[in-house]
Scaffold this active site. Structure first.
Site, PDB file in Angstrom:
ATOM      1  N   ASN A   1       0.823  -0.972  -0.018  1.00  0.00           N
ATOM      2  CA  ASN A   1      -0.001   0.160   0.115  1.00  0.00           C
ATOM      3  C   ASN A   1       0.886   1.257  -0.047  1.00  0.00           C
ATOM      4  OD1 ASN A   1      -1.611   2.286   0.924  1.00  0.00           O
ATOM      5  ND2 ASN A   1      -3.042   1.000   1.981  1.00  0.00           N
TER       6      ASN A   1
ATOM      7  N   ASP B   1      -0.861  -3.971  10.054  1.00  0.00           N
ATOM      8  CA  ASP B   1      -2.313  -4.210   9.818  1.00  0.00           C
ATOM      9  C   ASP B   1      -3.196  -3.506  10.537  1.00  0.00           C
ATOM     10  OD1 ASP B   1      -3.676  -6.466   7.993  1.00  0.00           O
ATOM     11  OD2 ASP B   1      -4.780  -6.406   9.906  1.00  0.00           O
ATOM     12  N   SER B   2      -3.844  -2.838   9.687  1.00  0.00           N
ATOM     13  CA  SER B   2      -4.637  -1.550  10.411  1.00  0.00           C
ATOM     14  C   SER B   2      -5.963  -1.516   9.600  1.00  0.00           C
ATOM     15  CB  SER B   2      -3.992  -0.522  10.119  1.00  0.00           C
ATOM     16  OG  SER B   2      -3.371  -0.394   8.609  1.00  0.00           O
TER      17      SER B   2
ATOM     18  N   TYR C   1      -9.855   5.566   4.097  1.00  0.00           N
ATOM     19  CA  TYR C   1     -10.940   6.029   5.017  1.00  0.00           C
ATOM     20  C   TYR C   1     -10.562   7.378   5.598  1.00  0.00           C
ATOM     21  CZ  TYR C   1     -12.620   1.378   4.537  1.00  0.00           C
ATOM     22  OH  TYR C   1     -13.052   0.130   4.093  1.00  0.00           O
ATOM     23  N   ASP C   2      -9.583   8.147   5.368  1.00  0.00           N
ATOM     24  CA  ASP C   2      -9.117   9.416   6.008  1.00  0.00           C
ATOM     25  C   ASP C   2     -10.036  10.410   5.850  1.00  0.00           C
ATOM     26  OD1 ASP C   2      -6.784   8.926   7.309  1.00  0.00           O
ATOM     27  OD2 ASP C   2      -5.674   8.994   5.524  1.00  0.00           O
TER      28      ASP C   2
ATOM     29  N   HIS D   1      -2.928   6.036  14.543  1.00  0.00           N
ATOM     30  CA  HIS D   1      -2.741   4.803  14.946  1.00  0.00           C
ATOM     31  C   HIS D   1      -1.261   4.365  14.650  1.00  0.00           C
ATOM     32  CE1 HIS D   1      -4.242   5.284  11.030  1.00  0.00           C
ATOM     33  NE2 HIS D   1      -4.424   4.090  10.809  1.00  0.00           N
TER      34      HIS D   1
HETATM   35  P1  ITT Z   1      -0.900  -4.299   3.113  1.00  0.00           P
HETATM   36  O1  ITT Z   1      -1.506  -5.221   3.677  1.00  0.00           O
HETATM   37  O2  ITT Z   1      -0.171  -4.505   1.653  1.00  0.00           O
HETATM   38  O3  ITT Z   1       0.006  -3.566   4.010  1.00  0.00           O
HETATM   39  P2  ITT Z   1      -3.345  -3.238   2.906  1.00  0.00           P
HETATM   40  O4  ITT Z   1      -3.985  -1.579   2.255  1.00  0.00           O
HETATM   41  O5  ITT Z   1      -4.361  -4.241   2.395  1.00  0.00           O
HETATM   42  O6  ITT Z   1      -2.052  -2.972   2.396  1.00  0.00           O
HETATM   43  P3  ITT Z   1      -4.266  -3.807   5.414  1.00  0.00           P
HETATM   44  O7  ITT Z   1      -4.676  -5.084   5.246  1.00  0.00           O
HETATM   45  O8  ITT Z   1      -3.739  -3.402   6.821  1.00  0.00           O
HETATM   46  O9  ITT Z   1      -3.432  -2.991   4.337  1.00  0.00           O
HETATM   47  O10 ITT Z   1      -5.634  -2.685   5.255  1.00  0.00           O
HETATM   48  C1  ITT Z   1      -5.446  -1.481   6.113  1.00  0.00           C
HETATM   49  C2  ITT Z   1      -6.894  -0.759   5.398  1.00  0.00           C
HETATM   50  O11 ITT Z   1      -7.535   0.008   6.337  1.00  0.00           O
HETATM   51  C3  ITT Z   1      -6.506   0.227   4.536  1.00  0.00           C
HETATM   52  O12 ITT Z   1      -6.403  -0.220   3.057  1.00  0.00           O
HETATM   53  C4  ITT Z   1      -7.366   1.253   4.653  1.00  0.00           C
HETATM   54  O13 ITT Z   1      -8.588   0.921   4.032  1.00  0.00           O
HETATM   55  C5  ITT Z   1      -7.572   1.380   6.059  1.00  0.00           C
HETATM   56  N1  ITT Z   1      -6.647   2.188   6.752  1.00  0.00           N
HETATM   57  C6  ITT Z   1      -5.724   1.739   7.728  1.00  0.00           C
HETATM   58  N2  ITT Z   1      -5.110   2.901   8.083  1.00  0.00           N
HETATM   59  C7  ITT Z   1      -5.660   4.036   7.517  1.00  0.00           C
HETATM   60  C8  ITT Z   1      -5.348   5.460   7.422  1.00  0.00           C
HETATM   61  O14 ITT Z   1      -4.231   5.619   8.060  1.00  0.00           O
HETATM   62  N3  ITT Z   1      -5.830   6.005   6.807  1.00  0.00           N
HETATM   63  C9  ITT Z   1      -7.245   5.707   6.004  1.00  0.00           C
HETATM   64  N4  ITT Z   1      -7.422   4.381   6.095  1.00  0.00           N
HETATM   65  C10 ITT Z   1      -6.722   3.487   6.741  1.00  0.00           C
END
Ligand code: ITT
Length: 199
Positions: free
Chosen positions: A9, A70-71, A155-156, A181
């Site tokens: 990402n 993971d977030s 989602y920011d 976070h």
């Molecule tokens: P990687 O697994 O390759 O790191 P990903 O985007 O799939 O990429 P996650 O599985 O951790 O990562 O999903 C995190 C999602 O949560 C991310 O795609 C956003 O939709 C949301 N998210 C997490 N942190 C965020 C932030 O700081 N601002 C906005 N949305 C966020």
């Protein structure tokens, strides 16, 4: 020290680079490290998924320190959805304009006090000796009535932080990283790594 950050990402990677800029380390994305493998994120918690990602990349680059995030966004009125499914919510390739609009619509009947939510980030590190370290960070907020702001990602635009009178997409990168976070979880991880490598 060489750190590989296990994310595909670009929005996340940009923040990670800024937050880790003060470390005396070379920071590579998975792509820059030449690693391109599918990772099945089948954990039930942010922490489990962060460890899954970091271990998968550690298997490809055992000499590096591997970090993963993971977030996701928990919305209380939606029983904490999208949560660990944040990137897969309504389909991985669905544009965030559509996902964000759908969440706002789902909250149409909510009272102001019911619009609460939070971003959560779990960070995992796998060290060359196989040690696994984890940290977590949270930022509380409310779901905005309308998207606002061009910064950040995901989602920011709908995540409103009352203290700033702004969504996290309206903050500068520095402001967001100072309170986010991910900023909190990564700074906690920096402290753990420093302690680990000084011992
Ligand atoms: P990687 O697994 O390759 O790191 P990903 O985007 O799939 O990429 P996650 O599985 O951790 O990562 O999903 C995190 C999602 O949560 C991310 O795609 C956003 O939709 C949301 N998210 C997490 N942190 C965020 C932030 O700081 N601002 C906005 N949305 C966020």
């Amino acid at each position: 020290m060489k750190i590989i950050f296990a994310t595909g990402n670009p929005g996340k990677m940009k923040e990670v680079r800024q937050i880790l800029a003060d470390l005396d380390a070379e920071i590579l994305s998975m792509k820059e490290a030449g690693i391109d493998i599918p990772i099945e994120e089948d954990g039930l918690t942010f922490e489990e998924n962060a460890v899954i990602k970091a271990k998968a990349i550690h298997a490809c680059a055992p000499d590096a320190v591997v970090l993963a995030d993971d977030s996701g966004l928990e919305v209380d009125y939606l029983d904490k959805q999208p949560g660990v499914y944040s990137s897969r919510y309504m389909g991985e390739d669905t544009p965030y304009e559509i996902k964000n609009a759908a969440i706002i619509r789902k909250l149409a009947g909510a009272q102001e006090s019911e619009r609460t939510g939070r971003f959560i980030s779990a960070i995992a590190a796998v060290l060359p000796d196989g040690t696994v370290l984890t940290t977590q960070g949270v930022i509380e907020g409310v779901i905005a009535h309308e998207p606002a702001g061009e910064g950040g990602f995901g989602y920011d635009p709908i995540f409103y932080v009352p203290e700033f009178h702004a969504t996290t997409a309206e903050l500068t990168p520095e402001q967001k990283n100072a309170v986010s976070h991910r900023g909190k979880a990564l700074r906690a991880m920096k402290s753990k790594l420093k302690r680990y490598f000084e011992v």
